[in-house]
Design an enzyme around this catalytic site. Structure first.
Site, PDB file in Angstrom:
ATOM      1  N   ALA A 262      88.540  10.726  54.599  1.00  0.00           N
ATOM      2  CA  ALA A 262      89.936  10.965  54.990  1.00  0.00           C
ATOM      3  C   ALA A 262      90.323  12.435  54.801  1.00  0.00           C
ATOM      4  CB  ALA A 262      90.849  10.090  54.147  1.00  0.00           C
ATOM      5  N   ASP A 282      86.385   5.952  52.228  1.00  0.00           N
ATOM      6  CA  ASP A 282      87.265   6.745  51.364  1.00  0.00           C
ATOM      7  C   ASP A 282      87.856   5.810  50.316  1.00  0.00           C
ATOM      8  OD1 ASP A 282      88.511   9.792  51.740  1.00  0.00           O
ATOM      9  OD2 ASP A 282      89.760   8.476  50.495  1.00  0.00           O
ATOM     10  N   CYS A 380      85.529  22.553  49.469  1.00  0.00           N
ATOM     11  CA  CYS A 380      86.348  23.713  49.854  1.00  0.00           C
ATOM     12  C   CYS A 380      86.736  24.460  48.579  1.00  0.00           C
ATOM     13  CB  CYS A 380      87.556  23.300  50.693  1.00  0.00           C
ATOM     14  SG  CYS A 380      88.632  22.100  49.905  1.00  0.00           S
TER      15      CYS A 380
HETATM   16  C1  SAM Z   1      88.015  16.978  50.785  1.00  0.00           C
HETATM   17  S1  SAM Z   1      88.723  15.450  51.158  1.00  0.00           S
HETATM   18  C2  SAM Z   1      87.795  14.928  52.536  1.00  0.00           C
HETATM   19  C3  SAM Z   1      88.210  15.568  53.851  1.00  0.00           C
HETATM   20  C4  SAM Z   1      87.542  14.907  55.055  1.00  0.00           C
HETATM   21  N1  SAM Z   1      86.103  14.852  54.920  1.00  0.00           N
HETATM   22  C5  SAM Z   1      87.896  15.621  56.355  1.00  0.00           C
HETATM   23  O1  SAM Z   1      87.081  16.403  56.845  1.00  0.00           O
HETATM   24  O2  SAM Z   1      88.962  15.360  56.894  1.00  0.00           O
HETATM   25  C6  SAM Z   1      88.119  14.448  49.876  1.00  0.00           C
HETATM   26  C7  SAM Z   1      88.371  12.950  50.049  1.00  0.00           C
HETATM   27  O3  SAM Z   1      87.639  12.261  49.022  1.00  0.00           O
HETATM   28  C8  SAM Z   1      88.326  11.085  48.728  1.00  0.00           C
HETATM   29  N2  SAM Z   1      87.791  10.590  47.463  1.00  0.00           N
HETATM   30  C9  SAM Z   1      88.071  11.003  46.201  1.00  0.00           C
HETATM   31  N3  SAM Z   1      87.363  10.294  45.302  1.00  0.00           N
HETATM   32  C10 SAM Z   1      86.594   9.425  46.013  1.00  0.00           C
HETATM   33  C11 SAM Z   1      85.655   8.421  45.652  1.00  0.00           C
HETATM   34  N4  SAM Z   1      85.346   8.197  44.370  1.00  0.00           N
HETATM   35  N5  SAM Z   1      85.072   7.713  46.642  1.00  0.00           N
HETATM   36  C12 SAM Z   1      85.363   7.933  47.947  1.00  0.00           C
HETATM   37  N6  SAM Z   1      86.268   8.859  48.343  1.00  0.00           N
HETATM   38  C13 SAM Z   1      86.870   9.603  47.385  1.00  0.00           C
HETATM   39  C14 SAM Z   1      89.777  11.505  48.722  1.00  0.00           C
HETATM   40  O4  SAM Z   1      90.624  10.385  48.895  1.00  0.00           O
HETATM   41  C15 SAM Z   1      89.817  12.493  49.890  1.00  0.00           C
HETATM   42  O5  SAM Z   1      90.260  11.846  51.049  1.00  0.00           O
END
Ligand code: SAM
Length: 439
Positions: A262, A282, A380
């Site tokens: 997400a 996610d 990032c």
């Molecule tokens: C940097 S963002 C990802 C952005 C996405 N890849 C994009 O390009 O639009 C990190 C994501 O990791 C999710 N996240 C955090 N902890 C997580 C976990 N334990 N398992 C899966 N997702 C996780 C967050 O909800 C967040 O949406």
């Protein structure tokens, strides 16, 4: 609460509220602005509120110092919003886009609607005092590194120790307004066609070298005015993030896991590039809804799963993946130019917790990769512990992992991986490493 509208009082008042939400209450600026701007129809007012609030985030230590200095005594806690009104006005006076008298007038007008207007005199006096004493106050403000740089001490120190030679330029890049990067959906348009569509709509842009799907606009525009956005032919995505698909080495028919999907930017790019069987995972069900919305808009299809990447037992069907992307939750210290509030929302202690989460994801997902498959880890962040430090220790723990180098891609070779620092190639700060599973 009534306020005079004519002088521009309302956007100043809203900007003060947004700053207070971030700096006193720890709310993300985008979230605060979304609810504050909901009833604001005028596009110029909306843009002004955003610009002022973002500007304050970039310069908070100096503004805080100056306004505190100008007040004979702190404002009462119930009047705290007036402190932020002064902060916004001093920022605007320092910025110099509007004439001084217009800025003072708007701030005084904004105070007129609060507590029967009894703080108008204070606002007027403080701002006039600033105009009289500004040179001395500016000199004092510049005496201290955090006030000069506009960052918290811990982050200045951390970036200084991770990137001694580049620290100054990293901090400066985080205070610049970034360009608007677009991703061209190559299933709809090639880059030249996208550029043509952009120029027919009255905008100018260019096609940066080394970024196969990117188009950069030459000026800031209202995103909703761009052609092709609603149909998913164009998407907003920084150039650095667009390089992840190159590291994935995609091919039709692969089973791909986007483990932190997400709001779906990289998932969409993956599907624009190849006919793969994509699982978008996610942990945050609400954020995953945004992926579904983005996909519906662009006509893209993936299996959406809510679950913890560090605990596959809850969601994995037992079939291994050819490609795994971990676009990990991180300090986001590489995107401070885009989200200047991040520096005030993150704490030094957050970084250790993030490093532990990233490591747990890497450990849990590596066994889910097919032998011969590629795992791409990205953040990032500009902090070594989340990037090269994290992946160095991963490679040491996993003898069946072999680094896949991409010297042709933009960025700095670090050991191990590829790092873009904020401002490199006009991009956000970003780290990426691809590892192949040998057996
Ligand atoms: C940097 S963002 C990802 C952005 C996405 N890849 C994009 O390009 O639009 C990190 C994501 O990791 C999710 N996240 C955090 N902890 C997580 C976990 N334990 N398992 C899966 N997702 C996780 C967050 O909800 C967040 O949406």
């Amino acid at each position: 609460m009534k306020r005079a509208e004519s002088s521009g009082a309302r956007p100043r008042w809203l900007a003060a509220q947004a700053c207070r939400a971030v700096l006193d209450r720890g709310q993300a600026l985008d979230e605060a602005l979304a609810s504050l701007l909901d009833p604001v129809a005028d596009g110029r007012d909306r843009a002004l509120v955003r610009r002022l609030a973002n500007g304050v985030m970039r310069d908070w230590p100096a503004l805080d110092f100056i306004v505190r200095n100008l007040l004979e005594r702190p404002v009462k806690s119930g009047d705290r919003i007036v402190f932020y009104l002064l902060v916004v006005a001093v920022h605007e006076l320092r910025d110099g886009r509007e004439p001084d008298h217009a800025v003072v007038h708007a701030a005084v007008d904004a105070a007129a609607g609060f507590r029967g207007g009894r703080l108008r005199g204070l606002v007027n006096a403080v701002l006039r005092n600033f105009l009289r004493r500004r040179d001395g106050l500016e000199a004092q403000a510049a005496e201290e590194p955090a006030r000069l740089a506009g960052y918290p001490h811990w982050l200045i120190d951390r970036i200084g120790s991770d990137w001694p030679a580049q620290a100054e330029s990293i901090l400066a890049a985080g205070n610049r307004v970034p360009p608007l990067w677009l991703r061209v959906n190559r299933r709809r348009w090639n880059r030249e066609q996208a550029l043509e569509a952009i120029s027919q709509a009255g905008f100018s842009g260019h096609l940066p070298k080394g970024f196969a799907d990117a188009l950069v606009l030459d000026e800031r525009v209202r995103v909703s005015a761009l052609p092709g956005l609603a149909e998913g032919a164009l998407s907003v995505q920084d150039g650095a993030a667009q390089l992840v698909v190159e590291e994935l080495e995609l091919a039709d028919g692969q089973r791909v896991l986007d483990a932190c999907a997400a709001p779906g930017g990289k998932s969409a790019h993956i599907l624009e590039r190849a006919d793969v069987d994509l699982t978008a995972l996610d942990i945050d069900a609400d954020r995953l809804v945004r992926v579904e919305e983005n996909f519906a808009r662009a006509g893209l299809k993936a299996r959406m799963l809510t679950g913890d990447a560090a605990d596959p037992r809850g969601w994995w069907d037992g079939r291994r993946f050819d490609r795994i992307l971990i676009d990990a939750p991180c300090s986001a210290t590489g995107v401070i130019r885009r989200h200047p509030d991040i520096r005030w929302l993150r704490r030094a202690s957050d970084v250790d917790a993030l490093v532990a989460t990233q490591r747990a994801m890497l450990e849990a997902l590596w066994p889910l990769l097919e032998p011969g498959g590629i795992l791409v880890y990205a953040t990032c962040s500009v902090l070594v512990a989340e990037n090269a430090g994290q992946m160095q220790s991963f490679l040491e723990r996993h003898v069946d992992a072999r680094l896949v180098d991409h010297p042709e891609l933009p960025g700095r070779a670090v050991a191990p991986g590829r790092q873009l620092l904020p401002g490199d190639e006009d991009c956000d700060g970003f780290y990426c490493l691809a590892a192949r599973r040998l057996h």
